[in-house]
Design a protein around this motif. Structure first.
Motif, PDB file in Angstrom:
ATOM      1  N   UNK A 159     -24.074  14.903 -34.714  1.00 29.22           N
ATOM      2  CA  UNK A 159     -23.864  16.345 -34.661  1.00 29.22           C
ATOM      3  C   UNK A 159     -25.097  17.053 -34.126  1.00 29.22           C
ATOM      4  N   UNK A 160     -24.832  18.117 -33.384  1.00 27.71           N
ATOM      5  CA  UNK A 160     -25.890  19.024 -32.946  1.00 27.71           C
ATOM      6  C   UNK A 160     -25.237  20.383 -32.687  1.00 27.71           C
ATOM      7  N   UNK A 161     -25.472  21.315 -33.577  1.00 32.78           N
ATOM      8  CA  UNK A 161     -24.825  22.631 -33.489  1.00 32.78           C
ATOM      9  C   UNK A 161     -23.322  22.477 -33.293  1.00 32.78           C
ATOM     10  N   UNK A 162     -22.728  21.687 -34.180  1.00 31.95           N
ATOM     11  CA  UNK A 162     -21.319  21.313 -34.052  1.00 31.95           C
ATOM     12  C   UNK A 162     -20.398  22.136 -34.946  1.00 31.95           C
ATOM     13  N   UNK A 163     -20.865  23.281 -35.413  1.00 31.75           N
ATOM     14  CA  UNK A 163     -20.104  24.062 -36.396  1.00 31.75           C
ATOM     15  C   UNK A 163     -18.701  24.421 -35.922  1.00 31.75           C
ATOM     16  N   UNK A 206     -29.148  23.957 -35.646  1.00 33.08           N
ATOM     17  CA  UNK A 206     -29.658  25.274 -36.034  1.00 33.08           C
ATOM     18  C   UNK A 206     -28.543  26.186 -36.516  1.00 33.08           C
ATOM     19  N   UNK A 207     -27.313  25.668 -36.544  1.00 31.67           N
ATOM     20  CA  UNK A 207     -26.190  26.471 -37.029  1.00 31.67           C
ATOM     21  C   UNK A 207     -25.783  25.982 -38.422  1.00 31.67           C
ATOM     22  N   UNK A 216     -17.781   7.665 -32.375  1.00 32.42           N
ATOM     23  CA  UNK A 216     -16.817   8.717 -32.115  1.00 32.42           C
ATOM     24  C   UNK A 216     -17.496  10.075 -32.035  1.00 32.42           C
ATOM     25  N   UNK A 217     -17.054  10.894 -31.090  1.00 30.91           N
ATOM     26  CA  UNK A 217     -17.516  12.276 -31.016  1.00 30.91           C
ATOM     27  C   UNK A 217     -16.948  13.074 -32.184  1.00 30.91           C
ATOM     28  N   UNK A 218     -17.557  14.217 -32.463  1.00 26.90           N
ATOM     29  CA  UNK A 218     -16.973  15.101 -33.467  1.00 26.90           C
ATOM     30  C   UNK A 218     -16.291  16.317 -32.834  1.00 26.90           C
ATOM     31  N   UNK A 219     -16.242  16.366 -31.505  1.00 25.01           N
ATOM     32  CA  UNK A 219     -15.452  17.405 -30.825  1.00 25.01           C
ATOM     33  C   UNK A 219     -14.087  16.838 -30.444  1.00 25.01           C
ATOM     34  N   UNK A 251     -13.371  18.668 -24.391  1.00 28.35           N
ATOM     35  CA  UNK A 251     -14.337  18.262 -23.367  1.00 28.35           C
ATOM     36  C   UNK A 251     -15.355  19.369 -23.095  1.00 28.35           C
ATOM     37  N   UNK A 252     -16.642  18.984 -23.142  1.00 23.21           N
ATOM     38  CA  UNK A 252     -17.723  19.907 -22.809  1.00 23.21           C
ATOM     39  C   UNK A 252     -18.097  20.885 -23.893  1.00 23.21           C
ATOM     40  N   UNK A 253     -17.468  20.783 -25.065  1.00 29.39           N
ATOM     41  CA  UNK A 253     -17.716  21.784 -26.107  1.00 29.39           C
ATOM     42  C   UNK A 253     -19.082  21.627 -26.769  1.00 29.39           C
ATOM     43  N   UNK A 254     -19.658  20.431 -26.704  1.00 29.04           N
ATOM     44  CA  UNK A 254     -20.948  20.197 -27.356  1.00 29.04           C
ATOM     45  C   UNK A 254     -22.116  20.195 -26.379  1.00 29.04           C
TER      46      UNK A 254
END
Length: 302
Positions: free
Chosen positions: A10-14, A42-43, A90-93, A221-224
């Protein structure tokens, strides 16, 4: 029943992690441990994770953003300490059906293989394919272009088939794969880490990788990584995307190390500058041109 470590970074995955956790909690396969490596978000990503009722979770908090490859390795190593038999990168998006893990394992057994990847659809356009298998294309600098990308799914890729490349957007792999091939190359901050990993598996030849088409799996796609910038009128490739892709492709070719790979590196200098001129998704300004060429030589120095 194999113990499976589910690895996500995760990185700013809110905006996406809540849906991901909900899908994880609904899995019919029970022997799962979720390993979340947070790259200094940071979120409110971590707050969302704490609010979810997850009993089988390990959270690793990084004080800096180490990138995807190193973060994946942190979780993989922890999963090995915990005696996991398999890893699901696995991605989280993403969102997915409750039978995801069961179907991946079933495909693994039916095909007598070590790695399995599902068909992946666009979340915003769920009838459209993002990934339906992939193979390395030598004359494109060994880029593994996604089969069927952008096509409406009419069942044209509904046969399970051996593939050479899988995105770590969702990839189930036996522990022995990592024992034999090694972990992710941490020089890749993001992008090409899965390409490098898949290529090493393919060249080694000890493990087979299969595509499983009968799974409902959707990618935001591309959300992160913010690969696209919108200036109010038009979509352009983001600077971060350009830097990472240009530099990492050069570095990936250097890892291959063949005469063809080195000749292709030279060709890419001219190709990248030609794309700057003709590609409508690339801004036509000096700073973008400079970024492309600076990133090229960054890849040579990596």
């Amino acid at each position: 029943m194999d113990k499976i470590g589910v690895v996500t970074v995760t990185y700013n995955s809110a905006n996406v992690v809540g849906d991901f956790i909900d899908c994880f909690l609904k899995q019919t396969y029970q022997n799962l441990v979720l390993y979340v490596v947070d790259n200094c978000s940071e979120d409110i990503t971590l707050s969302i994770l704490k609010k979810k009722d997850i009993s089988n979770i390990v959270i690793i908090k990084n004080k800096t953003n180490f990138g995807v490859a190193k973060a994946n390795n942190q979780a993989i190593n922890r999963a090995f300490i915990d005696d996991c038999d398999q890893l699901l990168l696995i991605n989280n998006d993403v969102t997915f059906e409750k039978g995801l893990v069961h179907k991946l394992i079933k495909s693994q057994k039916e095909n007598n293989c070590s790695l399995v990847v599902p068909k992946i659809m666009y979340f915003k356009d769920p009838d459209t394919i993002w990934y339906a298998g992939s193979w390395f294309i030598k004359n494109k600098g060994y880029l593994p272009l996604h089969r069927g990308q952008g096509q409406v799914d009419k069942g044209q890729f509904n046969q399970s088939i051996e593939v050479e490349y899988a995105p770590t957007c969702c990839l189930l792999a036996k522990r022995k794969v990592f024992d034999d091939i090694g972990l992710m190359n941490e020089k890749y901050f993001v992008y090409f880490d899965d390409t490098d990993f898949s290529y090493r598996i393919w060249k080694d030849g000890s493990h087979k990788m299969f595509y499983c088409p009968d799974i409902k799996f959707y990618h935001k796609v591309g959300s992160l990584t913010k690969s696209i910038d919108f200036d109010g009128k038009k979509n352009y490739r983001g600077n971060f995307f350009i830097e990472q892709n240009v530099a990492n492709h050069i570095y990936f070719l250097r890892q291959i190390g063949s005469m063809f790979a080195y000749l292709f590196i030279i060709w890419l200098f001219f190709k990248n500058n030609l794309r700057f001129i003709i590609d409508a998704q690339i801004r036509k300004d000096f700073s973008t041109w400079w970024l492309i060429n600076k990133s090229y030589f960054k890849g040579i120095r990596m």
